[in-house]
Design a protein around this motif. Sequence first.
Motif, PDB file in Angstrom:
ATOM      1  N   LEU A   1      72.620   5.697 -18.578  1.00 55.83           N
ATOM      2  CA  LEU A   1      71.652   6.205 -19.552  1.00 55.83           C
ATOM      3  C   LEU A   1      70.317   5.523 -19.300  1.00 55.83           C
ATOM      4  N   ARG A   2      69.235   6.283 -19.383  1.00 61.88           N
ATOM      5  CA  ARG A   2      67.888   5.709 -19.213  1.00 61.88           C
ATOM      6  C   ARG A   2      67.195   5.702 -20.569  1.00 61.88           C
ATOM      7  N   ILE A   3      67.108   4.540 -21.191  1.00 58.54           N
ATOM      8  CA  ILE A   3      66.643   4.466 -22.566  1.00 58.54           C
ATOM      9  C   ILE A   3      65.353   3.652 -22.669  1.00 58.54           C
ATOM     10  N   GLY A   4      64.304   4.287 -23.179  1.00 55.29           N
ATOM     11  CA  GLY A   4      63.032   3.607 -23.372  1.00 55.29           C
ATOM     12  C   GLY A   4      62.749   3.350 -24.844  1.00 55.29           C
TER      13      GLY A   4
ATOM     14  N   LEU B   1      73.148  11.537  -8.884  1.00 53.82           N
ATOM     15  CA  LEU B   1      72.108  12.455  -9.344  1.00 53.82           C
ATOM     16  C   LEU B   1      71.400  11.906 -10.579  1.00 53.82           C
ATOM     17  N   MET B   2      70.118  12.249 -10.684  1.00 49.18           N
ATOM     18  CA  MET B   2      69.328  11.932 -11.882  1.00 49.18           C
ATOM     19  C   MET B   2      68.608  13.203 -12.302  1.00 49.18           C
ATOM     20  N   ALA B   3      68.484  13.420 -13.607  1.00 56.59           N
ATOM     21  CA  ALA B   3      67.714  14.580 -14.070  1.00 56.59           C
ATOM     22  C   ALA B   3      67.080  14.309 -15.422  1.00 56.59           C
TER      23      ALA B   3
HETATM   24  C1  LIG Z   1      60.237   7.439 -19.868  1.00 55.07           C
HETATM   25  C2  LIG Z   1      61.496   7.845 -19.181  1.00 55.07           C
HETATM   26  C3  LIG Z   1      62.750   7.666 -19.797  1.00 55.07           C
HETATM   27  C4  LIG Z   1      62.948   7.087 -21.183  1.00 55.07           C
HETATM   28  O1  LIG Z   1      62.547   7.969 -22.168  1.00 55.07           O
HETATM   29  P1  LIG Z   1      62.809   7.639 -23.726  1.00 55.07           P
HETATM   30  O2  LIG Z   1      62.776   8.960 -24.364  1.00 55.07           O
HETATM   31  O3  LIG Z   1      61.719   6.731 -24.159  1.00 55.07           O
HETATM   32  O4  LIG Z   1      64.149   6.983 -23.834  1.00 55.07           O
HETATM   33  C5  LIG Z   1      63.879   8.021 -19.061  1.00 55.07           C
HETATM   34  N1  LIG Z   1      63.785   8.531 -17.816  1.00 55.07           N
HETATM   35  C6  LIG Z   1      62.609   8.719 -17.206  1.00 55.07           C
HETATM   36  C7  LIG Z   1      62.579   9.282 -15.835  1.00 55.07           C
HETATM   37  C8  LIG Z   1      61.433   8.389 -17.860  1.00 55.07           C
HETATM   38  O5  LIG Z   1      60.258   8.598 -17.246  1.00 55.07           O
END
Ligand SMILES: *Cc1c(COP(=O)(O)O)cnc(C)c1O
Length: 230
Positions: A218-221, A162-164
Amino acid sequence: MIQPSLKDNITKLTQRVRLTVEMCGRTQDRITLLAVSKTRPASELRAAFEYGIDQFGENYLSEALEKMADLQDLPLTWHFIGPIQSNKTRAIAGHFAWVQSVDREKIARRLAEQRPADLPPLNVCIQVNISAEASKSGASPRDLPALAQCISELPALRLRGLMAIPARSDDPAQRRAVFAELHSLYRELRAVHPSVDTLSMGMSGDFAEAIAEGATLLRIGSALFGPRNG
Ligand SMILES: *Cc1c(COP(=O)(O)O)cnc(C)c1O
């Protein structure tokens, strides 16, 4: 220009993740760091790779395809994490290893049909609209069992989890409660589908709470690449 701080950001983030994991009594090797590289030039991804990052998440197909072409000499794993339009499924199925934003059967079936036969199954996470926001994509929690069943029956896809993206909240306790809810949906899914091993939650502003509630990816931008301009 490559951010001179990229290396620092990666070091700091890795340390903060490790510390949080220890504080929660979790083992670090179960957490994948996905660098969300939307709007970032290929040169920055290349630099991040030199500092140990090899998984990237992209939201926009044409932007992603350009970077893939620039970086094809590197052994990278690409995740599609943006909203999916039907007319984009062929290119997504052909170029990505993971899709984290599947939220309906029609898209799942198209990705399966269009996954090239010489590639391994496409790893799929179902995006859940956990905060029930009308404006957000994602399957509603009550639709998860049927969608998961559909995906698990498509051999070209591999159901991974899952992703959210929860609604923004300034209250850490509230953020934790939402992540806990996701973790319980994840456990229910795992009980039925043994291939499920990925709970993708936590971004730059809330990854500590996500780790505490059982995130595996973790999804880190912005915490890596700095604030986005657009
Ligand atoms: C942009 C984005 C992120 C990263 O967000 P940050 O707050 O920059 O870490 C993570 N998941 C999804 C789906 C995104 O679109």
